[in-house]
Design a protein around this motif. Structure first.
Motif, PDB file in Angstrom:
ATOM      1  N   ASP A   1      -3.349 -14.415   8.110  1.00 22.99           N
ATOM      2  CA  ASP A   1      -2.266 -13.637   8.708  1.00 22.99           C
ATOM      3  C   ASP A   1      -1.959 -12.439   7.819  1.00 22.99           C
ATOM      4  N   PRO A   2      -1.623 -11.304   8.432  1.00 25.75           N
ATOM      5  CA  PRO A   2      -1.272 -10.136   7.619  1.00 25.75           C
ATOM      6  C   PRO A   2       0.025 -10.382   6.849  1.00 25.75           C
ATOM      7  N   LEU A   3       0.088  -9.800   5.687  1.00 21.75           N
ATOM      8  CA  LEU A   3       1.267  -9.942   4.834  1.00 21.75           C
ATOM      9  C   LEU A   3       2.415  -9.134   5.421  1.00 21.75           C
ATOM     10  N   VAL A   4       3.585  -9.725   5.443  1.00 22.63           N
ATOM     11  CA  VAL A   4       4.779  -9.047   5.946  1.00 22.63           C
ATOM     12  C   VAL A   4       5.804  -9.029   4.820  1.00 22.63           C
ATOM     13  N   LEU A   5       6.315  -7.850   4.516  1.00 20.34           N
ATOM     14  CA  LEU A   5       7.323  -7.723   3.467  1.00 20.34           C
ATOM     15  C   LEU A   5       8.679  -8.129   4.001  1.00 20.34           C
TER      16      LEU A   5
ATOM     17  N   SER B   1      -8.090  -1.359   5.932  1.00 23.28           N
ATOM     18  CA  SER B   1      -8.391  -2.775   5.691  1.00 23.28           C
ATOM     19  C   SER B   1      -7.838  -3.263   4.352  1.00 23.28           C
ATOM     20  N   ARG B   2      -7.562  -2.347   3.426  1.00 13.79           N
ATOM     21  CA  ARG B   2      -7.043  -2.732   2.111  1.00 13.79           C
ATOM     22  C   ARG B   2      -5.528  -2.560   1.996  1.00 13.79           C
ATOM     23  N   HIS B   3      -4.840  -2.377   3.110  1.00 14.11           N
ATOM     24  CA  HIS B   3      -3.390  -2.155   3.082  1.00 14.11           C
ATOM     25  C   HIS B   3      -2.646  -3.347   2.479  1.00 14.11           C
TER      26      HIS B   3
ATOM     27  N   SER C   1      -6.111   5.787   0.548  1.00  8.89           N
ATOM     28  CA  SER C   1      -6.264   5.351   1.936  1.00  8.89           C
ATOM     29  C   SER C   1      -5.554   4.033   2.219  1.00  8.89           C
ATOM     30  N   PHE C   2      -5.389   3.165   1.197  1.00 11.71           N
ATOM     31  CA  PHE C   2      -4.776   1.865   1.459  1.00 11.71           C
ATOM     32  C   PHE C   2      -3.278   1.942   1.745  1.00 11.71           C
ATOM     33  N   LEU C   3      -2.671   3.114   1.633  1.00 10.17           N
ATOM     34  CA  LEU C   3      -1.272   3.260   2.034  1.00 10.17           C
ATOM     35  C   LEU C   3      -1.141   3.286   3.555  1.00 10.17           C
ATOM     36  N   ASP C   4      -2.223   3.588   4.246  1.00  7.38           N
ATOM     37  CA  ASP C   4      -2.232   3.611   5.706  1.00  7.38           C
ATOM     38  C   ASP C   4      -2.246   2.177   6.231  1.00  7.38           C
ATOM     39  N   PRO C   5      -1.289   1.811   7.089  1.00  6.69           N
ATOM     40  CA  PRO C   5      -1.245   0.436   7.605  1.00  6.69           C
ATOM     41  C   PRO C   5      -2.505   0.014   8.352  1.00  6.69           C
TER      42      PRO C   5
END
Length: 152
Positions: A3-7, A36-38, A29-33
């Protein structure tokens, strides 16, 4: 797929565009939701938020809350800056990551000094465990008697 991480809590209030602006145009690039590395970015924010929450508690009131979110933003930006360009941090106090880190630590110290914050964010600590012998009267015989190895 996990599951994607949710803050949650204070971490959810950190704005990615503010962190990006502190990175002086690096625009990773990982700042973009959609990247893949967000989740890497989210983990950094979550980790820094854990440090700040330990100081201010999980639900501080607005003036403290705003300062806590700012501290998380600075801490995340400092970590990202240092990991994006470690070769540019060799200047010590002149490196961008060090400047951000010092600002983060300064805001964290300011948060610790605010009235009522220590009680809200104090982590529980364990008291003494086990049984201990009663204290001996002064003078302590160990201090008075010469050690056995002094005759060597």
């Amino acid at each position: 797929m996990p599951d994607p991480l949710v803050l949650e809590g204070l971490a959810a209030e950190v704005k990615v565009d503010v962190v990006d602006s502190l990175l002086l145009g690096r625009a990773p690039s990982f700042l973009d939701p959609n990247d893949s590395r967000h989740d890497s970015y989210l983990q950094v924010v979550k980790g820094v938020a854990t440090e700040v929450t330990a100081v201010v508690g999980s639900d501080p009131q607005p003036p403290v809350r705003d300062l806590a979110v700012w501290a998380i933003t600075l801490g995340a930006a400092a970590y990202i800056e240092a990991s994006l360009a470690p070769e540019q941090q060799l200047g010590g106090e002149d490196g961008a990551a060090d400047v951000l880190q010092r600002r983060f630590l300064g805001v964290l110290a300011q948060l610790r000094g605010l009235p009522g914050v220590a009680a809200a964010g104090a982590l529980p600590t364990a008291g003494p465990r086990g049984s201990f012998p009663a204290a001996r009267a002064y003078p302590d015989p160990v201090e008075v008697d010469p050690p056995r190895w002094s005759s060597l």
